[in-house]
Design a protein around this motif. Structure first.
Motif, PDB file in Angstrom:
ATOM      1  N   GLN A   1       0.836  -1.179   0.000  1.00 47.68           N
ATOM      2  CA  GLN A   1       0.000   0.000   0.000  1.00 47.68           C
ATOM      3  C   GLN A   1       0.880   1.242   0.000  1.00 47.68           C
ATOM      4  N   TYR A   2       0.501   2.199  -0.823  1.00 46.28           N
ATOM      5  CA  TYR A   2       1.199   3.477  -0.895  1.00 46.28           C
ATOM      6  C   TYR A   2       0.266   4.521  -0.277  1.00 46.28           C
ATOM      7  N   PHE A   3       0.763   5.184   0.752  1.00 49.24           N
ATOM      8  CA  PHE A   3      -0.077   6.090   1.520  1.00 49.24           C
ATOM      9  C   PHE A   3       0.103   7.540   1.099  1.00 49.24           C
ATOM     10  N   GLY A   4      -0.991   8.279   1.169  1.00 51.80           N
ATOM     11  CA  GLY A   4      -0.931   9.715   1.032  1.00 51.80           C
ATOM     12  C   GLY A   4      -0.548  10.356   2.349  1.00 51.80           C
ATOM     13  N   PRO A   5      -0.350  11.681   2.354  1.00 50.72           N
ATOM     14  CA  PRO A   5       0.076  12.380   3.571  1.00 50.72           C
ATOM     15  C   PRO A   5      -1.042  12.577   4.578  1.00 50.72           C
ATOM     16  N   GLY A   6      -2.283  12.349   4.142  1.00 56.22           N
ATOM     17  CA  GLY A   6      -3.404  12.468   5.066  1.00 56.22           C
ATOM     18  C   GLY A   6      -4.060  13.839   5.051  1.00 56.22           C
ATOM     19  N   THR A   7      -5.287  13.866   5.512  1.00 47.93           N
ATOM     20  CA  THR A   7      -6.018  15.109   5.755  1.00 47.93           C
ATOM     21  C   THR A   7      -6.320  15.173   7.245  1.00 47.93           C
ATOM     22  N   ARG A   8      -5.854  16.246   7.863  1.00 48.74           N
ATOM     23  CA  ARG A   8      -6.131  16.424   9.301  1.00 48.74           C
ATOM     24  C   ARG A   8      -7.445  17.182   9.439  1.00 48.74           C
ATOM     25  N   LEU A   9      -8.460  16.519   9.984  1.00 43.60           N
ATOM     26  CA  LEU A   9      -9.772  17.115  10.166  1.00 43.60           C
ATOM     27  C   LEU A   9      -9.967  17.491  11.626  1.00 43.60           C
TER      28      LEU A   9
END
Lengths: 119, 115
Positions: free
Chosen positions: A108-116
């Motif tokens: 799996q290749y992950f994105g940097p994420g969204t901090r909500l």
């Protein structure tokens, strides 16, 4: 090449508002995953797409959460009527899911994420 | 269904010391095994993976892991830790089931490195 991207990187919203989080996977990756990571916690599986279909939605915490994927590419995670407990980092990952005969790639290749943050 | 246990929530080591992070899994056959690292504010980066073959796998940043079927373990090791290794480490287990592939992640181990 380009990796997994997510937008926005940060989102602050008021309780009760709807939010949309976007994920652009690596081109050609058939599988796409959404995870939630609360502060100091591990990864909580939300939903998995194979192509544009979601064979497993078991991780969605409530009917306020929904996700779609179009063109076997971009995916959107929507949270309606946000609550404070929705505050977390939302991570997206994609995978080529090639079998051994094709070089074996289940990484799996992950994105940097969204901090909500829900206030 | 598969499961993953990372028994250590926090590990503290001195810079230059050796490191071993534990990971135990539960699955009926040999799954796909992964270790990821997450630096503060970042996504997850793959350190190494095991599918089959040699049970000792080498990864990036000087890390290695050994698959031990008899112990259902896939522990991560590094002979000499650097301060930049301070991060959260996740073990993951994946297996195909009914045409779907959904890896399961451990809760993570936070590595603290003292100078």
């Amino acid at each position: 090449g380009a990796g997994v991207s997510q937008s926005p990187s940060n989102k602050v919203t008021e309780k009760g508002k709807d939010v949309e989080l976007r994920c652009d996977p690596i081109s050609g990756h058939t599988a796409l995953y959404w995870y939630r990571q609360r502060l100091g916690q591990g990864l909580e599986f939300l939903i998995y797409f194979q192509g544009n279909s979601a064979p497993d939605k078991s991780g969605l915490p409530s009917d306020r959460f929904s996700a779609e994927r179009t063109g076997e590419s971009v995916s959107t995670l929507t949270i309606q009527r946000t609550q404070q407990e929705d505050s977390a980092v939302y991570l997206c990952a994609s995978s080529a899911l090639r079998g051994f005969l094709s070089g074996g790639d289940y990484e799996q290749y992950f994105g940097p994420g969204t901090r909500l943050t829900v206030t | 269904a598969q499961s993953v246990t990372q028994p250590d929530i926090h590990i503290t080591v001195s810079e230059g010391a050796s490191l071993e992070l534990r990971c135990n899994y539960s699955y009926g056959a040999t799954p796909y095994l992964f270790w990821y690292v997450q630096s503060p504010g970042q996504g997850l980066q793959l350190l190494l993976k095991y599918f089959s073959g040699d049970t000792l796998v080498q990864g990036i940043k000087g890390f290695e892991a050994e698959f031990k079927r008899s112990q259902s373990s896939f522990n991560l090791r590094k002979p000499s830790v650097h301060w930049s290794d301070a991060a959260e480490y996740f073990c993951a287990v994946g297996a195909l089931s009914g045409g779907s592939y959904i890896p399961t992640f451990g809760r993570g181990t936070s590595l603290i490195v003292h100078p």
